[in-house]
Design a protein around this motif. Structure first.
Motif, PDB file in Angstrom:
ATOM      1  N   ALA A  56      53.076  69.088  49.538  1.00  0.00           N
ATOM      2  CA  ALA A  56      53.987  68.383  50.227  1.00  0.00           C
ATOM      3  C   ALA A  56      53.206  67.451  51.082  1.00  0.00           C
ATOM      4  O   ALA A  56      53.804  66.260  51.396  1.00  0.00           O
ATOM      5  N   ASP A  57      52.205  67.739  51.758  1.00  0.00           N
ATOM      6  CA  ASP A  57      51.542  66.879  52.935  1.00  0.00           C
ATOM      7  C   ASP A  57      50.405  66.178  52.342  1.00  0.00           C
ATOM      8  O   ASP A  57      49.914  65.441  53.114  1.00  0.00           O
ATOM      9  N   ALA A  58      50.233  66.469  50.897  1.00  0.00           N
ATOM     10  CA  ALA A  58      49.238  65.702  50.418  1.00  0.00           C
ATOM     11  C   ALA A  58      49.819  64.364  50.170  1.00  0.00           C
ATOM     12  O   ALA A  58      50.622  64.263  49.075  1.00  0.00           O
ATOM     13  N   ALA A  59      49.206  63.178  50.626  1.00  0.00           N
ATOM     14  CA  ALA A  59      49.534  61.898  50.342  1.00  0.00           C
ATOM     15  C   ALA A  59      48.556  61.335  49.274  1.00  0.00           C
ATOM     16  O   ALA A  59      47.467  61.577  49.205  1.00  0.00           O
ATOM     17  N   GLU A  60      49.184  60.403  48.342  1.00  0.00           N
ATOM     18  CA  GLU A  60      48.697  59.731  47.377  1.00  0.00           C
ATOM     19  C   GLU A  60      47.391  58.775  48.210  1.00  0.00           C
ATOM     20  O   GLU A  60      47.865  58.206  49.281  1.00  0.00           O
ATOM     21  N   PRO A  61      46.404  58.648  47.612  1.00  0.00           N
ATOM     22  CA  PRO A  61      45.523  57.671  48.231  1.00  0.00           C
ATOM     23  C   PRO A  61      46.123  56.489  48.192  1.00  0.00           C
ATOM     24  O   PRO A  61      46.774  55.937  46.988  1.00  0.00           O
ATOM     25  N   PRO A  62      45.817  55.432  49.028  1.00  0.00           N
ATOM     26  CA  PRO A  62      46.590  53.952  48.916  1.00  0.00           C
ATOM     27  C   PRO A  62      45.858  53.397  47.896  1.00  0.00           C
ATOM     28  O   PRO A  62      44.814  53.466  47.529  1.00  0.00           O
ATOM     29  N   MET A  63      46.615  52.578  47.005  1.00  0.00           N
ATOM     30  CA  MET A  63      46.395  51.810  45.970  1.00  0.00           C
ATOM     31  C   MET A  63      45.937  50.479  46.433  1.00  0.00           C
ATOM     32  O   MET A  63      46.770  49.799  47.045  1.00  0.00           O
ATOM     33  N   LYS A  64      44.804  49.971  45.831  1.00  0.00           N
ATOM     34  CA  LYS A  64      44.429  48.486  46.339  1.00  0.00           C
ATOM     35  C   LYS A  64      45.311  47.719  45.485  1.00  0.00           C
ATOM     36  O   LYS A  64      45.660  47.852  44.310  1.00  0.00           O
ATOM     37  N   ARG A  65      45.756  46.581  46.093  1.00  0.00           N
ATOM     38  CA  ARG A  65      46.424  45.574  45.545  1.00  0.00           C
ATOM     39  C   ARG A  65      45.889  44.838  44.493  1.00  0.00           C
ATOM     40  O   ARG A  65      44.779  44.130  44.697  1.00  0.00           O
ATOM     41  N   PRO A  66      46.326  44.869  43.119  1.00  0.00           N
ATOM     42  CA  PRO A  66      45.763  44.282  42.137  1.00  0.00           C
ATOM     43  C   PRO A  66      45.717  42.716  42.125  1.00  0.00           C
ATOM     44  O   PRO A  66      46.507  42.011  42.860  1.00  0.00           O
ATOM     45  N   ALA A  67      44.732  42.167  41.577  1.00  0.00           N
ATOM     46  CA  ALA A  67      44.487  40.556  41.485  1.00  0.00           C
ATOM     47  C   ALA A  67      46.135  40.008  40.837  1.00  0.00           C
ATOM     48  O   ALA A  67      46.369  38.823  41.426  1.00  0.00           O
ATOM     49  N   ALA A  68      46.585  40.701  39.847  1.00  0.00           N
ATOM     50  CA  ALA A  68      47.738  40.186  39.238  1.00  0.00           C
ATOM     51  C   ALA A  68      48.851  40.134  40.196  1.00  0.00           C
ATOM     52  O   ALA A  68      49.424  39.217  39.878  1.00  0.00           O
ATOM     53  N   VAL A  69      48.728  40.940  41.267  1.00  0.00           N
ATOM     54  CA  VAL A  69      50.059  40.911  42.078  1.00  0.00           C
ATOM     55  C   VAL A  69      49.836  39.723  42.965  1.00  0.00           C
ATOM     56  O   VAL A  69      50.709  39.054  43.279  1.00  0.00           O
ATOM     57  N   THR A  70      48.517  39.524  43.534  1.00  0.00           N
ATOM     58  CA  THR A  70      48.541  38.368  44.393  1.00  0.00           C
ATOM     59  C   THR A  70      48.637  37.143  43.502  1.00  0.00           C
ATOM     60  O   THR A  70      49.264  36.205  44.162  1.00  0.00           O
ATOM     61  N   MET A  71      47.880  36.871  42.405  1.00  0.00           N
ATOM     62  CA  MET A  71      48.183  35.748  41.717  1.00  0.00           C
ATOM     63  C   MET A  71      49.739  35.643  41.281  1.00  0.00           C
ATOM     64  O   MET A  71      50.152  34.236  41.462  1.00  0.00           O
ATOM     65  N   GLY A  72      50.665  36.529  41.050  1.00  0.00           N
ATOM     66  CA  GLY A  72      51.744  36.453  40.612  1.00  0.00           C
ATOM     67  C   GLY A  72      52.617  35.887  42.048  1.00  0.00           C
ATOM     68  O   GLY A  72      53.485  34.884  41.740  1.00  0.00           O
ATOM     69  N   ALA A  73      52.362  36.390  43.061  1.00  0.00           N
ATOM     70  CA  ALA A  73      52.953  35.922  44.488  1.00  0.00           C
ATOM     71  C   ALA A  73      52.608  34.663  44.682  1.00  0.00           C
ATOM     72  O   ALA A  73      53.403  33.706  45.043  1.00  0.00           O
ATOM     73  N   VAL A  74      51.317  34.288  44.600  1.00  0.00           N
ATOM     74  CA  VAL A  74      50.896  32.958  44.779  1.00  0.00           C
ATOM     75  C   VAL A  74      51.629  31.671  43.718  1.00  0.00           C
ATOM     76  O   VAL A  74      51.847  30.757  44.078  1.00  0.00           O
ATOM     77  N   LEU A  75      51.631  32.258  42.347  1.00  0.00           N
ATOM     78  CA  LEU A  75      52.367  31.426  41.508  1.00  0.00           C
ATOM     79  C   LEU A  75      53.711  31.392  41.852  1.00  0.00           C
ATOM     80  O   LEU A  75      54.416  30.127  41.577  1.00  0.00           O
ATOM     81  N   VAL A  76      54.248  32.279  42.248  1.00  0.00           N
ATOM     82  CA  VAL A  76      55.911  32.040  42.701  1.00  0.00           C
ATOM     83  C   VAL A  76      55.798  31.134  43.772  1.00  0.00           C
ATOM     84  O   VAL A  76      56.667  30.291  44.019  1.00  0.00           O
ATOM     85  N   VAL A  77      55.152  31.092  44.631  1.00  0.00           N
ATOM     86  CA  VAL A  77      54.927  30.113  45.972  1.00  0.00           C
ATOM     87  C   VAL A  77      54.465  28.571  45.338  1.00  0.00           C
ATOM     88  O   VAL A  77      55.260  27.759  45.774  1.00  0.00           O
ATOM     89  N   LEU A  78      53.738  28.657  44.407  1.00  0.00           N
ATOM     90  CA  LEU A  78      53.497  27.085  43.618  1.00  0.00           C
ATOM     91  C   LEU A  78      54.756  26.571  43.166  1.00  0.00           C
ATOM     92  O   LEU A  78      54.963  25.421  43.206  1.00  0.00           O
ATOM     93  N   ARG A  79      55.451  27.503  42.467  1.00  0.00           N
ATOM     94  CA  ARG A  79      56.702  27.191  41.888  1.00  0.00           C
ATOM     95  C   ARG A  79      57.760  26.693  42.842  1.00  0.00           C
ATOM     96  O   ARG A  79      58.315  25.722  42.729  1.00  0.00           O
ATOM     97  N   VAL A  80      57.821  27.447  44.068  1.00  0.00           N
ATOM     98  CA  VAL A  80      58.647  27.001  45.197  1.00  0.00           C
ATOM     99  C   VAL A  80      58.327  25.676  45.635  1.00  0.00           C
ATOM    100  O   VAL A  80      59.190  24.950  46.053  1.00  0.00           O
ATOM    101  N   LEU A  81      56.754  25.571  45.943  1.00  0.00           N
ATOM    102  CA  LEU A  81      56.494  24.289  46.326  1.00  0.00           C
ATOM    103  C   LEU A  81      56.840  22.948  45.342  1.00  0.00           C
ATOM    104  O   LEU A  81      57.212  21.985  45.882  1.00  0.00           O
ATOM    105  N   GLY A  82      56.814  23.235  44.179  1.00  0.00           N
ATOM    106  CA  GLY A  82      57.239  22.584  42.803  1.00  0.00           C
ATOM    107  C   GLY A  82      58.571  22.056  43.178  1.00  0.00           C
ATOM    108  O   GLY A  82      58.987  20.846  42.967  1.00  0.00           O
ATOM    109  N   GLY A  83      59.373  23.090  43.284  1.00  0.00           N
ATOM    110  CA  GLY A  83      60.824  22.930  43.373  1.00  0.00           C
ATOM    111  C   GLY A  83      61.171  22.129  44.645  1.00  0.00           C
ATOM    112  O   GLY A  83      61.989  21.183  44.745  1.00  0.00           O
ATOM    113  N   ALA A  84      60.417  22.269  45.622  1.00  0.00           N
ATOM    114  CA  ALA A  84      60.703  21.598  47.102  1.00  0.00           C
ATOM    115  C   ALA A  84      60.232  19.922  46.916  1.00  0.00           C
ATOM    116  O   ALA A  84      61.089  19.165  47.160  1.00  0.00           O
ATOM    117  N   ILE A  85      59.264  19.791  46.184  1.00  0.00           N
ATOM    118  CA  ILE A  85      58.810  18.388  45.995  1.00  0.00           C
ATOM    119  C   ILE A  85      59.663  17.594  44.981  1.00  0.00           C
ATOM    120  O   ILE A  85      59.989  16.646  45.198  1.00  0.00           O
TER     121      ILE A  85
END
Length: 170
Positions: free
Chosen positions: A20-49
């Motif tokens: 119970a006290d053993a925690a899972e090691p932290p998982m590094k954020r994959p590039a796919a998640v970072t790129m997905g978030a960046v692409l959503v922000v780009l989509r928002v910028l496109g919508g604003a334009i």
């Protein structure tokens, strides 16, 4: 016969049962998640334009698309607000979803994938019906961003990151 997927009979009890006290090691954020978030922000910028361009050309849009020649200023502003205000709210929600995706929230990832699917399907249906042509100026760019968002957020790495065990979760 030995199967590599079978557990060894000599595994320690703590590993089999899990502490119970053993925690899972932290998982590094994959590039796919970072790129997905960046692409959503780009989509928002496109919508604003797009919203800014629509606001700048609203009188022309009314004259060309709806054959409205004379419109008083109050009606013009009210009709523009009916489109711009909900559009701005949707863009703000998408921006918050991009941040939640970056943090690894699974429901935000799924919701954005649903929105992207609906957007892609809507673009296809409009093209198929002959109501919309795909142009490089804006339509094709937003369609490409939606497809890239789907590819990034539906990857195995993005799914594993969003569904990873967290501290304090029951």
């Amino acid at each position: 016969m030995s199967d590599a997927r079978k557990r060894s009979s000599t595994e320690p009890l703590e590993r089999l049962v899990g502490r119970a006290d053993a925690a899972e090691p932290p998982m590094k954020r994959p590039a796919a998640v970072t790129m997905g978030a960046v692409l959503v922000v780009l989509r928002v910028l496109g919508g604003a334009i797009w919203l800014l361009a629509l606001g700048a050309n609203w009188r022309t849009v009314l004259a060309d698309e709806l054959d409205v020649v004379t419109v008083d200023a109050d009606t013009l502003n009210a009709s523009l607000a009916i489109i711009v205000v909900p559009g701005a709210v949707i863009l703000l929600v998408e921006l918050v979803l991009a941040w939640l995706i970056f943090l690894g929230v699974n429901w935000a990832r799924i919701l954005v994938m649903i929105f992207a699917t609906l957007s892609i399907s809507g673009s296809f249906a409009a093209w198929w019906a002959g109501d919309q042509e795909l142009h490089l100026d804006f339509t094709l760019v937003t369609l490409a961003l939606d497809i890239l968002v789907m590819l990034a957020l539906s990857s195995r790495a993005a799914r594993a990151y969003a569904r990873r065990p967290r501290r304090g979760a029951a």
